[in-house]
Design a protein around this motif. Structure first.
Motif, mmCIF file in Angstrom:
data_model
loop_
_atom_site.group_PDB
_atom_site.id
_atom_site.type_symbol
_atom_site.label_atom_id
_atom_site.label_comp_id
_atom_site.label_asym_id
_atom_site.label_seq_id
_atom_site.Cartn_x
_atom_site.Cartn_y
_atom_site.Cartn_z
ATOM 1 N N TRP A 1 3.856 61.287 -2.396
ATOM 2 C CA TRP A 1 4.805 61.741 -1.547
ATOM 3 C C TRP A 1 5.052 60.650 -0.629
ATOM 4 O O TRP A 1 4.220 59.871 -0.550
ATOM 5 C CB TRP A 1 4.269 63.062 -1.106
ATOM 6 N N ILE A 2 6.232 60.968 0.264
ATOM 7 C CA ILE A 2 6.701 59.986 1.071
ATOM 8 C C ILE A 2 6.428 60.717 2.630
ATOM 9 O O ILE A 2 6.858 61.610 2.747
ATOM 10 C CB ILE A 2 8.130 59.641 1.042
ATOM 11 N N SER A 3 5.775 59.885 3.265
ATOM 12 C CA SER A 3 5.427 60.352 4.853
ATOM 13 C C SER A 3 6.251 59.562 5.875
ATOM 14 O O SER A 3 6.673 58.424 5.697
ATOM 15 C CB SER A 3 3.987 60.143 5.126
ATOM 16 N N GLY A 4 6.652 59.978 6.926
ATOM 17 C CA GLY A 4 7.301 59.519 8.064
ATOM 18 C C GLY A 4 6.461 58.814 9.262
ATOM 19 O O GLY A 4 6.820 58.490 10.053
ATOM 20 N N ARG A 5 5.215 58.716 8.943
ATOM 21 C CA ARG A 5 4.304 58.287 10.148
ATOM 22 C C ARG A 5 4.352 56.973 10.449
ATOM 23 O O ARG A 5 4.712 56.251 9.509
ATOM 24 C CB ARG A 5 2.691 58.430 9.487
ATOM 25 N N LYS A 6 4.374 56.637 11.645
ATOM 26 C CA LYS A 6 4.353 55.209 12.027
ATOM 27 C C LYS A 6 2.966 54.896 12.770
ATOM 28 O O LYS A 6 2.391 55.665 13.319
ATOM 29 C CB LYS A 6 5.524 55.074 13.052
ATOM 30 N N ARG A 7 2.706 53.557 12.963
ATOM 31 C CA ARG A 7 1.326 53.041 13.472
ATOM 32 C C ARG A 7 1.512 53.111 14.906
ATOM 33 O O ARG A 7 0.504 53.519 15.641
ATOM 34 C CB ARG A 7 1.387 51.428 13.201
ATOM 35 N N PHE A 8 2.594 53.196 15.764
ATOM 36 C CA PHE A 8 2.674 53.142 17.187
ATOM 37 C C PHE A 8 2.493 54.468 17.538
ATOM 38 O O PHE A 8 2.238 54.600 18.811
ATOM 39 C CB PHE A 8 4.053 52.705 17.701
ATOM 40 N N GLN A 9 2.398 55.336 16.930
ATOM 41 C CA GLN A 9 2.294 56.959 17.284
ATOM 42 C C GLN A 9 0.845 57.376 18.074
ATOM 43 O O GLN A 9 1.077 58.116 18.881
ATOM 44 C CB GLN A 9 2.685 57.782 16.217
ATOM 45 N N SER A 10 0.007 56.872 17.311
ATOM 46 C CA SER A 10 -1.346 56.997 18.059
ATOM 47 C C SER A 10 -2.359 56.337 17.382
ATOM 48 O O SER A 10 -2.290 55.242 16.385
ATOM 49 C CB SER A 10 -1.921 58.517 17.630
#
Length: 246
Positions: free
Chosen positions: A143-152
């Motif tokens: 699956w594809i996730s929209g998480r980003k490193r800068f978020q937390s």
């Protein structure tokens, strides 16, 4: 001599192989390469239709608009999120939207008063998010996730591709910055979630999400006042993340 009909073994380092294939690519090109790679298999996108979800959804609309998109309706979302989900899906021409929910029987048994989030938010997330998503993802290889490193802080080392509970998880926007997201939205004139303008840079369920003050972590408004930073559908270094100490 009979032909060899055995299914080829999946390489143990398939996440590393796919990461190498995607490294150096960006935007729609990276997403298209991820979906087309022979190691990817059957893949769905999981989207919250939250604060900046529209960027990844727009990229998907450019390369594969019929891809299954799983939207978890916890039945505790902001009304604005439900409206936004319908409007964005229609505007972008995404035809594979699948709205998934907890089974009514399970809600009646484990949260009849809709108050579980007050006494045990982890159990509430399991009931309304983790378990329904696990069922919905069962037919897929990844699956594809929209998480980003800068978020937390828990996402600071987020890889482009990882193994998560035996499935391949692709994070094509892992290395995007907040500025790049804002520029993309402005360039393509994409609709923002209406709660962003009201101080919500990260949006989850209504009872567990609050506005964020200037200078705070973008996810500071999620489960504010509790030792909890994730809902439990994501893993970091092979471990389920919930609390700040995980």
């Amino acid at each position: 001599m009979q032909p060899d009909t055995r299914i080829p073994a999946v390489p143990a380092n398939r996440a590393e192989i796919l990461t190498s294939a995607l490294d150096g690519l960006s935007g729609a090109e990276r997403l298209a390469a991820a979906l087309a790679h022979p190691l990817t298999g059957r893949t769905a996108m999981v989207s919250s239709f939250g604060a900046d979800s529209v960027v990844l959804l727009h990229l998907l609309s450019l390369v594969a608009p019929a891809t299954p998109v799983l939207f978890i309706d916890t039945q505790m979302l902001f009304p604005e999120t439900l409206d936004y989900q319908r409007d964005v899906a229609q505007a972008l021409g995404l035809t594979g939207i699948r709205v998934i929910r907890a089974r009514a029987m399970h809600l009646a048994q484990r949260d009849p008063a809709n108050a579980l989030h007050l006494s045990d938010p982890d159990a509430c997330c399991d009931l309304r998010k983790t378990e329904p998503l696990a069922r919905a993802l069962a037919p897929f290889d990844g699956w594809i996730s929209g998480r980003k490193r800068f978020q937390s802080g828990t996402r600071a080392r987020l890889p482009l591709v990882e193994e998560d509970a035996g499935k391949l998880k692709i994070n094509p926007m892992a290395d995007w910055t907040g500025e790049e997201i804002a520029d993309y939205i402005a360039t393509h004139d994409l609709p923002r979630h209406p709660l962003v303008a009201k101080g919500y840079p990260s949006i989850g369920c209504a009872p567990c999400t609050s506005p964020v003050a200037e200078g705070e972590d973008p996810r500071a408004g999620r489960w504010r006042g509790r030792d909890k930073v994730e809902c439990g559908i994501h893993f970091v270094d092979g471990r389920m993340v919930r609390g700040a100490a995980a």
